[in-house]
Design a protein around this motif. Structure first.
Motif, mmCIF file in Angstrom:
data_model
loop_
_atom_site.group_PDB
_atom_site.id
_atom_site.type_symbol
_atom_site.label_atom_id
_atom_site.label_comp_id
_atom_site.label_asym_id
_atom_site.label_seq_id
_atom_site.Cartn_x
_atom_site.Cartn_y
_atom_site.Cartn_z
ATOM 1 N N ASP A 104 -2.379 15.484 4.832
ATOM 2 C CA ASP A 104 -1.375 15.541 3.768
ATOM 3 C C ASP A 104 -0.531 14.268 3.742
ATOM 4 N N ILE A 105 -0.094 13.865 4.928
ATOM 5 C CA ILE A 105 0.792 12.704 5.043
ATOM 6 C C ILE A 105 0.074 11.428 4.612
ATOM 7 N N GLN A 106 -1.169 11.279 5.034
ATOM 8 C CA GLN A 106 -1.947 10.112 4.625
ATOM 9 C C GLN A 106 -2.123 10.088 3.122
ATOM 10 N N ARG A 107 -2.413 11.262 2.554
ATOM 11 C CA ARG A 107 -2.613 11.361 1.105
ATOM 12 C C ARG A 107 -1.329 11.004 0.357
ATOM 13 N N ALA A 153 3.934 9.742 10.037
ATOM 14 C CA ALA A 153 4.496 9.246 8.770
ATOM 15 C C ALA A 153 5.213 7.923 8.988
ATOM 16 N N LYS A 154 5.934 7.827 10.097
ATOM 17 C CA LYS A 154 6.682 6.604 10.393
ATOM 18 C C LYS A 154 5.745 5.425 10.641
ATOM 19 N N SER A 155 4.543 5.692 11.129
ATOM 20 C CA SER A 155 3.580 4.620 11.348
ATOM 21 C C SER A 155 3.070 4.046 10.031
ATOM 22 N N LEU A 156 3.252 4.794 8.943
ATOM 23 C CA LEU A 156 2.808 4.347 7.626
ATOM 24 C C LEU A 156 3.946 3.819 6.762
ATOM 25 N N CYS A 157 5.137 4.346 6.971
ATOM 26 C CA CYS A 157 6.229 4.123 6.021
ATOM 27 C C CYS A 157 7.559 4.173 6.764
#
Length: 573
Positions: A104-107, A153-157
């Motif tokens: 979900d988070i990646q999407r 999520a923090k690793s992406l944003c």
């Protein structure tokens, strides 16, 4: 701790900026019967940006391919916009919702990453009733899963929001443990949802105050409210949250949303506006955009604004009592705490007519806050002239309705266009309707003209609807039909707005709405019905946008033990 009554007045120099987080396109679209196609979502998102919204929760990307595409396009097309955002100095943050699940988070990130400013909003239930009966996990497992989700999520944003679903019924001490853990994992905003609208203002204010006082690292994050209106207390609870330390509010236009709805953006903003020395916060919302935004959302969602709705309802600035009328005539402030012009309610004191030219019309549009392209202006002007030919005086209210009608028509290419309508009706006569439509092939763009007729003992509008159904070969159920006068007319020449809501007989759970405005109610009805039919056709073409595990809008199981199957219309944040 007392909530709203104990705080002393504050000066502007000590006020904090309140972040306005709008979830009309996510939580608002979960309203029963609301279906928005991508172009409508983009149009609403653009208006939210003009309004001055800080964060737009554009949708739930994992729910379906259509949801993902809508969020992605909003990130690309609306995310960079700076129109009417000079005071803010930055574009709107585009946010995507995700469960506490890696996929979900990646999407969500893949959809929002195209915006200059973007956020991931992930959530997990924390109340014992949800942990036991829905997720079937322990408290320790809840903390571990929430922490893992936020860390990913923090690793992406950099901008990560976490919501403990059903906070209002969660154990406060356990909430502090969960929230402390996600702060350590990198969360930057903590949102405290009263998911089922259970709390009173005192209770909700105490929850916010307690969490800020007892959560490790509380000073490192922004605290947010998210209140539902099941007991009619959403706005009161949100204001109580503000008085107890919340500096972000999650709201929707007109208060639309699941069940009884969410906190209404316009109510919170105007409470701050009318009590500048009471609340310790301010916002950068352009209040003169409120009424237009309200009307746009009402027209696109098909959810009419109730007449006595605060701030944006038809009766919000109406006075029938003779004593009140006399007072307002002598001094507006006697019975109005807000001047209608402050929220952009159009005045009917200035009128245009059939002798008004292009320059006068363009000037009035500018004064009303519209900035149209040349093509949009030309179409609007032609419609204005047609209206002026049949209506002696065209008021600001009429102009707003005309512009919204025309811009709505321009926002999508219809699958089928209404070309001509003729009706015969009268006392003792069976109504007959002849309808001509033009359909466009979605592959090669070729056009075909079709004409058909229908009769009805229920009047000309029903006959028109039956003829349209025959032409487009659909079987629909008419769920709702409403007609209202946009403005008065001296000789009964009022501009009428018609709203219809219908569904395909085979898919009764998906509703489609259409609105149209004309001095001819029969023609407006035909155009509104055709608009709803077009939405239904476009929706069926797009779904192609089938959800991950079938055609009912339900995403596939995640494979994570205890993770619930998700329906985007039943997201409980």
């Amino acid at each position: 701790m007392s909530t709203m009554t104990a705080s002393a007045p504050v000066s502007r120099s000590t006020q904090d900026k309140l972040i306005i987080f709008d979830t009309t396109l996510r939580d608002g679209e979960q309203s029963p019967g609301v279906t928005l196609h991508i172009q409508e979502k983009i149009e609403i998102a653009k208006q939210l940006s003009k309004l001055g919204v800080d964060v737009c929760e554009a949708g739930f990307p994992v729910a379906s391919e259509g949801d993902f595409a809508a969020v992605e396009r909003i990130a690309k097309e609306v995310g960079p916009l700076m129109v009417n955002r000079e005071k803010l100095g930055k574009p709107m943050i585009i946010c995507g919702l995700a469960r506490a699940v890696k996929n979900d988070i990646q999407r969500a990130y893949d959809a929002v990453k195209h915006a200059p400013l973007h956020r991931i909003h992930t959530f997990l239930a924390t109340s014992d009733i949800h942990l036991e009966h829905k997720l079937r996990i322990s408290r320790d497992e809840c903390i571990a899963r929430a922490t893992e989700a936020v860390r990913f999520a923090k690793s992406l944003c950099n901008d990560v929001e976490f919501s403990p679903e059903d906070s209002g019924r969660s154990d406060p001490e356990f909430l502090c443990k969960v929230l402390g853990a996600v702060i350590a994992a990198g969360a930057t905003t903590l949102n405290i949802p009263d998911t089922v609208g259970y709390n009173t203002p005192d209770e909700y204010g105490r929850i916010i105050h307690y969490l800020i006082q007892h959560t490790p690292g509380a000073d490192k994050v922004v605290w947010s409210t998210h209140c539902h209106n099941d007991l009619g207390l959403a706005t009161a609870n949100t204001l109580s949250g503000i008085m107890n330390g919340a500096r972000q509010v999650e709201v929707t236009i007109n208060g639309i949303g699941e069940r009884a709805g969410n906190t209404a953006l316009e109510e919170v903003v105007m409470a701050l506006y009318t009590h500048p020395k009471t609340f310790p916060v301010y916002s950068h919302i352009d209040t003169q955009q409120i009424f237009r935004t309200s009307q746009l959302v009402a027209n696109k969602t098909g959810m009419a604004v109730q007449a006595n709705k605060a701030i944006v309802g038809a009766n919000a600035f109406a006075h029938e009592s003779g004593i009140h009328q006399d007072g307002v005539l002598k001094h507006q402030a006697t019975y109005e705490i807000i001047n209608p012009s402050v929220v952009g309610v159009p005045s009917n004191s200035l009128v245009l007519g059939k002798h008004s030219g292009r320059n006068a019309f363009r000037t009035r549009l500018t004064q009303l806050g519209y900035h149209l392209s040349e093509a949009e202006f030309q179409r609007a002007f032609e419609r204005f002239k047609r209206t002026a030919d049949s209506k002696k005086a065209v008021t600001d209210t009429d102009i707003v309705a005309i512009i919204d009608d025309e811009l709505g028509a321009l926002s999508q290419t219809p699958a089928i266009e209404l070309r001509n309508v003729q009706v015969t009706s009268g006392t003792g006569v069976i109504a007959t309707a002849t309808v001509e439509v033009v359909s466009t092939d979605p592959v090669d763009g070729t056009e075909s003209v079709q004409v058909d007729a229908a009769i009805s003992r229920n009047g000309p509008i029903h006959a028109v609807f039956k003829a349209i159904e025959r032409l487009v070969d659909v079987n629909v159920t008419l769920l709702q039909y409403e007609v209202r006068a946009v403005s008065g007319g001296s000789d009964g020449d009022a501009l009428g707005q018609v709203s219809v809501k219908l569904c395909d007989v085979q898919l009764p759970h998906i509703h489609f709405n259409g609105t149209a405005t004309d001095t001819d109610v029969v023609l407006a009805s035909a155009r509104a019905f055709m608009a709803a039919i077009n939405r239904m056709i476009l929706h069926s073409r797009a779904h192609g946008e089938k959800a991950a595990n079938g055609e009912n809008g339900v995403a596939a199981k995640t494979g994570v033990e205890g993770a619930e199957v998700i329906d985007r219309r039943k997201v409980g944040v």
